[in-house]
Design an enzyme around this catalytic site. Structure first.
Site, PDB file in Angstrom:
ATOM      1  N   LYS A 126       0.811  -1.222   0.000  1.00  0.00           N
ATOM      2  CA  LYS A 126       0.000   0.000   0.000  1.00  0.00           C
ATOM      3  C   LYS A 126       0.844   1.272   0.000  1.00  0.00           C
ATOM      4  O   LYS A 126       0.295   2.373   0.034  1.00  0.00           O
ATOM      5  CB  LYS A 126      -0.952  -0.011   1.197  1.00  0.00           C
ATOM      6  N   LYS A 161      -8.254   1.681   6.198  1.00  0.00           N
ATOM      7  CA  LYS A 161      -7.663   0.357   6.314  1.00  0.00           C
ATOM      8  C   LYS A 161      -6.230   0.462   6.817  1.00  0.00           C
ATOM      9  O   LYS A 161      -5.569   1.494   6.652  1.00  0.00           O
ATOM     10  CB  LYS A 161      -7.700  -0.384   4.971  1.00  0.00           C
ATOM     11  N   ARG A 211      -8.273  -8.951  -9.622  1.00  0.00           N
ATOM     12  CA  ARG A 211      -6.894  -9.354  -9.343  1.00  0.00           C
ATOM     13  C   ARG A 211      -6.249  -9.732 -10.675  1.00  0.00           C
ATOM     14  O   ARG A 211      -6.717 -10.630 -11.373  1.00  0.00           O
ATOM     15  CB  ARG A 211      -6.862 -10.538  -8.374  1.00  0.00           C
ATOM     16  N   ARG A 225     -13.090 -10.504  -8.443  1.00  0.00           N
ATOM     17  CA  ARG A 225     -13.505 -11.003  -7.140  1.00  0.00           C
ATOM     18  C   ARG A 225     -14.715 -10.204  -6.677  1.00  0.00           C
ATOM     19  O   ARG A 225     -14.641  -8.990  -6.494  1.00  0.00           O
ATOM     20  CB  ARG A 225     -12.358 -10.895  -6.143  1.00  0.00           C
ATOM     21  N   ARG A 233     -15.814  -5.877   0.908  1.00  0.00           N
ATOM     22  CA  ARG A 233     -14.545  -6.566   0.676  1.00  0.00           C
ATOM     23  C   ARG A 233     -14.774  -7.758  -0.242  1.00  0.00           C
ATOM     24  O   ARG A 233     -15.697  -8.546  -0.031  1.00  0.00           O
ATOM     25  CB  ARG A 233     -13.946  -7.035   2.004  1.00  0.00           C
ATOM     26  N   ASP A 273      -4.359  -5.148  -7.764  1.00  0.00           N
ATOM     27  CA  ASP A 273      -5.800  -5.059  -7.545  1.00  0.00           C
ATOM     28  C   ASP A 273      -6.318  -3.777  -8.176  1.00  0.00           C
ATOM     29  O   ASP A 273      -5.780  -2.687  -7.927  1.00  0.00           O
ATOM     30  CB  ASP A 273      -6.118  -5.078  -6.053  1.00  0.00           C
ATOM     31  N   GLU A 282      -3.675  -1.744  -4.991  1.00  0.00           N
ATOM     32  CA  GLU A 282      -2.541  -2.413  -4.362  1.00  0.00           C
ATOM     33  C   GLU A 282      -1.658  -3.070  -5.414  1.00  0.00           C
ATOM     34  O   GLU A 282      -2.141  -3.482  -6.467  1.00  0.00           O
ATOM     35  CB  GLU A 282      -2.994  -3.488  -3.362  1.00  0.00           C
ATOM     36  N   ASN A 284       0.655  -6.274  -4.998  1.00  0.00           N
ATOM     37  CA  ASN A 284       0.967  -7.336  -4.049  1.00  0.00           C
ATOM     38  C   ASN A 284       2.236  -8.075  -4.476  1.00  0.00           C
ATOM     39  O   ASN A 284       2.258  -8.731  -5.519  1.00  0.00           O
ATOM     40  CB  ASN A 284      -0.194  -8.317  -3.965  1.00  0.00           C
TER      41      ASN A 284
END
Length: 319
Positions: A126, A161, A211, A225, A233, A273, A282, A284
């Protein structure tokens, strides 16, 4: 040529093999004839220039509950006896995680570590994304309640978050009335020493959070997702569901912008994401997931693509 592969991950007993990306990578490696070892990050050791782990030879089988078999543990020298280390333990991205990157960095000139440990340490999910702020939703990083209130007034609804959270945990939607924002910031300030991430709420999240997996800078596939009932979420770990998807032109632009830096940093397996087909949230790099669902929907061999890239990397090192 068969490789010796050390997999640094969480205990194998607790994984759900139906969706676990690391297990899928292990199955794919074994099918190629590579020799697998398993250890947890707390079994790393250093002395006199050597980094080693008390590791178990392991064979895997896609049968939940009987999905692995350990051999007798050995002291595996990661700089001399391993060709590849897969650094795949789940976050939190805490001092234990950071220490593991420092130790593995000491053997990265001899053994291919995926992803590169120094780059993982310097690219928190992040925070590194801030380098690509032009693709992000409006974002504030703060511990200050007054700043969060002002951001809420500007954007109407927000999401709060943890800066180093993972798996969709502790993500809160705050509506325009700001109810409980002060209590939420108080709890976050007690729980976390670092600042927190505050972003404009994106209503498009109701249609999913995409994703996208990149392998050595190239798009390998994507899933959308969808959040569960009553949720914002969409992480699969908190009840989201996956569906087949295609990339938008904006998403391809994002991937093209990231690709050169991913390759330069040695970030071979990355998951990004994107919400609403345009908002990057994000990058990852610690322990990306999603390859099992992508393979199921697209029929692509993402694990095989990752091993192709790893094998190329090992061959280049050997000259």
């Amino acid at each position: 040529m068969p490789l010796t592969v050390a997999v640094q991950m969480d205990p194998l007993e607790g994984i759900n093999i139906a969706g676990d990306s690391t297990f899928a990578l292990m199955v794919s490696a074994q099918a190629r004839g590579h020799r697998l070892f398993h250890y947890t990050a707390d079994r790393l050791n250093y002395s006199a220039g050597r980094v080693w782990a008390r590791a178990n030879p392991v064979t895997v089988e896609p049968v939940q509950g009987a999905h692995f078999r350990f051999g007798k543990a050995v002291g595996l020298d990661l700089g001399e006896d391993a060709d590849v280390v897969l650094m795949r333990q789940d976050p939190p991205f805490d001092l234990g995680y950071i220490t593991a990157t420092h130790l593995l960095e000491r053997i990265a000139d001899r053994t291919l570590v995926v992803n590169d440990p120094a780059s993982v340490r310097n690219a928190p999910e992040k925070l590194w994304v801030l380098d690509y702020a032009r693709f992000m939703p409006p974002t504030l990083i703060t511990r200050e309640l007054d700043e969060a209130r002002a951001f809420l007034r500007e954007h109407g609804e927000i999401v709060v978050k943890p800066l180093h959270g993972n798996g969709g945990k502790a993500i809160f939607h705050v509506r325009a009335d700001g109810e409980n924002l002060s209590a939420l910031m108080e709890v976050f300030n007690v729980q976390y020493r670092e600042p927190h991430m505050v972003q404009a709420f994106l209503p498009a999240v109701a249609k999913g959070d995409k994703r996208i997996v990149l392998v050595d800078g190239e798009v390998a596939g994507a899933i959308n997702r969808m959040p569960g009932a009553g949720e914002i979420r969409s992480n699969l770990a908190v009840g989201g569901s996956a569906e087949k998807t295609e990339l938008t032109a904006r998403e391809r632009e994002i991937c093209d912008a990231l690709a050169p830096e991913l390759k330069r940093r040695g970030l071979l397996f990355v998951g990004i994401d994107v919400i609403g087909g345009e908002w990057l949230t994000e990058i990852n790099v610690t322990s990306p997931t999603g390859i099992v669902a992508i393979e199921r929907f697209d029929g692509t061999d993402v694990a095989g693509m990752i091993w192709d890239a790893i094998e190329r990397g090992v061959a280049e090192r050997r000259g």
